[in-house]
Design an enzyme around this catalytic site. Structure first.
Site, mmCIF file in Angstrom:
data_model
loop_
_atom_site.group_PDB
_atom_site.id
_atom_site.type_symbol
_atom_site.label_atom_id
_atom_site.label_comp_id
_atom_site.label_asym_id
_atom_site.label_seq_id
_atom_site.Cartn_x
_atom_site.Cartn_y
_atom_site.Cartn_z
ATOM 1 N N LEU A 355 0.825 -1.207 0.000
ATOM 2 C CA LEU A 355 0.000 0.000 0.000
ATOM 3 C C LEU A 355 0.861 1.258 0.000
ATOM 4 O O LEU A 355 1.967 1.268 0.538
ATOM 5 C CB LEU A 355 -0.935 0.031 1.218
ATOM 6 N N CYS A 356 0.299 2.336 -0.578
ATOM 7 C CA CYS A 356 1.064 3.560 -0.746
ATOM 8 C C CYS A 356 0.975 4.461 0.473
ATOM 9 O O CYS A 356 0.486 5.585 0.390
ATOM 10 C CB CYS A 356 0.608 4.281 -2.011
ATOM 11 N N PHE A 357 1.380 3.939 1.629
ATOM 12 C CA PHE A 357 1.689 4.807 2.765
ATOM 13 C C PHE A 357 2.808 4.140 3.552
ATOM 14 O O PHE A 357 2.908 2.912 3.583
ATOM 15 C CB PHE A 357 0.468 5.135 3.629
#
Ligand SMILES: *Cc1c(COP(=O)(O)O)cnc(C)c1O
Length: 441
Positions: A355-357
């Protein structure tokens, strides 16, 4: 002297299943697995432990892992279901669990949900005085459903605030110790002869069995008081909820059902006197230890001296672990591409998800043999609330889930419990059907 081979343990079965899954490329790039023999063992342990309490309806909390084939498997083992939404109800009903085999608990039941439950003969635990007033308008003279009230015994929180439901200000149930409520409850039962059950669920993970037993003691005492006022045994059953904590640190069982029942009987010996029937609603303790997630390592890197393995298992399948790592740590296993345990010196590594965090980490600085692309990582004890509770961040698909059995000679058979979500389904979930309905820009 003859030797008989010892039966396969949970750990043996997992290793065999992992090698077979690697061989068949089932975790490409990620999948969930459920040890069906493990689930069966948990069910046997549960039913044996509660036998001293007499008549007990065991349900599984659908939110812990609401996969239809798994609910059917559990149903065949005699386990009914506790549901808390129209979706969970529909899945359970599709799995063949309907009517009195379901218990409906939710703080937000709509009139339509209540009407459906009453028409089906599904048990309902009302969560508030307002819900009781709504039931007044829906219930006939002799409802088929068992109807009860969820009590918040206000016995306090366990270790994890988010999953502690019996705090003074909890959103769940009718707070028993708030001024005037005890009298109002006695009155509510006096006016409604169709109310015959009390329900309590103190919390989920992090609540010690002694705290859960305090909650059970509070509803038992209230039931005795209601029955004394009524002059007959109006309350005939107690729903004890779920919440037995799970040990996420090892393959050993944590608190056992037998230990919990001993704690309950120690606190309230009268539970064994046969005057009440019981319901249980366990989720995590029934399923967690029988499930695991497997993901391929896609890449590895070193950043600022930290070793990072980038996998496909992140917050979408382990939301709680990623967002509250201090409360929900998971054991991670390192395996090579054939599913063989990796060896070698342990190096602290971050196990990252896709995921992009930046916080999307399944584990931080975990000592493991150094991972390489193509290896497999296993997240243990994820049979409840992980692959069953998807978080749709970054439009990542729900992974496939396989049940498995292992023959005494070690042959592994997989049976699909859910396939991975397809790209077309993701587009549909993203509103794809309305692409043509936009006004012109
Ligand atoms: C979540 C929940 C359960 C199950 O809790 P576990 O910790 O998974 O055993 C049971 N009853 C109610 C009302 C719940 O909300």
């Amino acid at each position: 002297m003859t030797t008989t081979s010892a039966p396969l343990t949970r750990t043996d079965r997992r290793l065999l299943a992992l090698a077979a899954a690697a061989d068949r490329r089932l975790a490409d790039p990620m999948a969930g697995f459920v040890d069906l023999a493990g689930v069966r063992e948990a069910v046997e342990e549960l039913t044996e432990a509660f036998a001293p309490l007499g008549r007990v309806q065991h349900t599984v909390a659908a939110k812990a892992c609401g996969l239809a084939p798994l609910l059917r498997f559990l149903g065949d083992l005699g386990i009914d279901a506790e549901v808390a939404s129209p979706g969970e109800t529909a899945v359970a009903e599709a799995a063949g669990l309907r009517g009195p085999r379901l218990v409906l608990d939710s703080p937000a039941k709509t009139t339509a949900e209540l009407a459906h439950a009453l028409a089906e003969g599904t048990a309902v635990n009302a969560d508030s005085f307002q819900e009781l007033a709504r039931l007044d308008r829906l219930v006939g003279a002799t409802p088929e459903s068992v109807l009860g009230v969820r009590i918040n015994p206000q016995v306090g929180a366990g270790r994890i605030g988010d999953t502690s439901t019996a705090t003074t200000g909890s959103k769940f149930g009718i707070p028993l110790r708030d001024h005037g409520n005890r009298g109002l409850l006695l009155e509510s039962f006096a006016h409604r002869p169709w109310l015959t059950r009390l329900h309590v669920h103190v919390g989920s993970q992090g609540c010690p069995p002694e705290l859960m037993a305090e909650g059970v003691a509070a509803v038992h005492e209230l039931a005795e008081e209601i029955n004394a006022e009524a002059g007959y045994r109006q309350v005939t059953s107690l729903d004890l909820g779920g919440g037995l904590p799970v040990d996420f640190t090892s393959d050993e069982p944590g608190p056992t059902y037998a230990g919990y029942v001993a704690t309950l009987l120690d606190r309230v010996p009268a539970l064994a006197d046969g005057r009440y029937a019981f319901v249980t609603e366990f989720g995590r303790s029934l399923l967690a230890k029988s499930g695991f997630l497997v993901s391929a390592v896609e890449y590895t890197k070193v950043a600022g001296g930290r070793h990072i393995a980038v996998t496909h298992a992140g917050g979408q399948v382990a939301a709680r672990t990623v967002l509250q790592p201090e409360h929900w740590p998971l054991r991670i296993g390192a395996f090579d591409a054939t599913g063989t345990p990796k060896t070698g010196p342990e190096v602290p590594q971050d196990i990252a998800g896709p995921l992009c965090f930046a916080g999307d980490l399944l584990a931080r600085q975990r000592p493991l043999p150094l991972l390489e692309p193509g290896d497999l990582v296993v997240a243990h004890d994820t049979g409840a609330y992980y692959f069953g509770a998807h978080y749709a961040y970054n439009t990542l698909p729900r992974p496939a889930v396989y049940g498995f059995t292992v023959s005494p000679s070690g042959d592994v058979a997989f049976t699909p419990l859910r396939r991975a979500q397809t790209l077309a389904e993701l587009v549909a979930d993203a509103g794809g059907e309305f692409l043509g309905a936009l006004p012109e820009a």
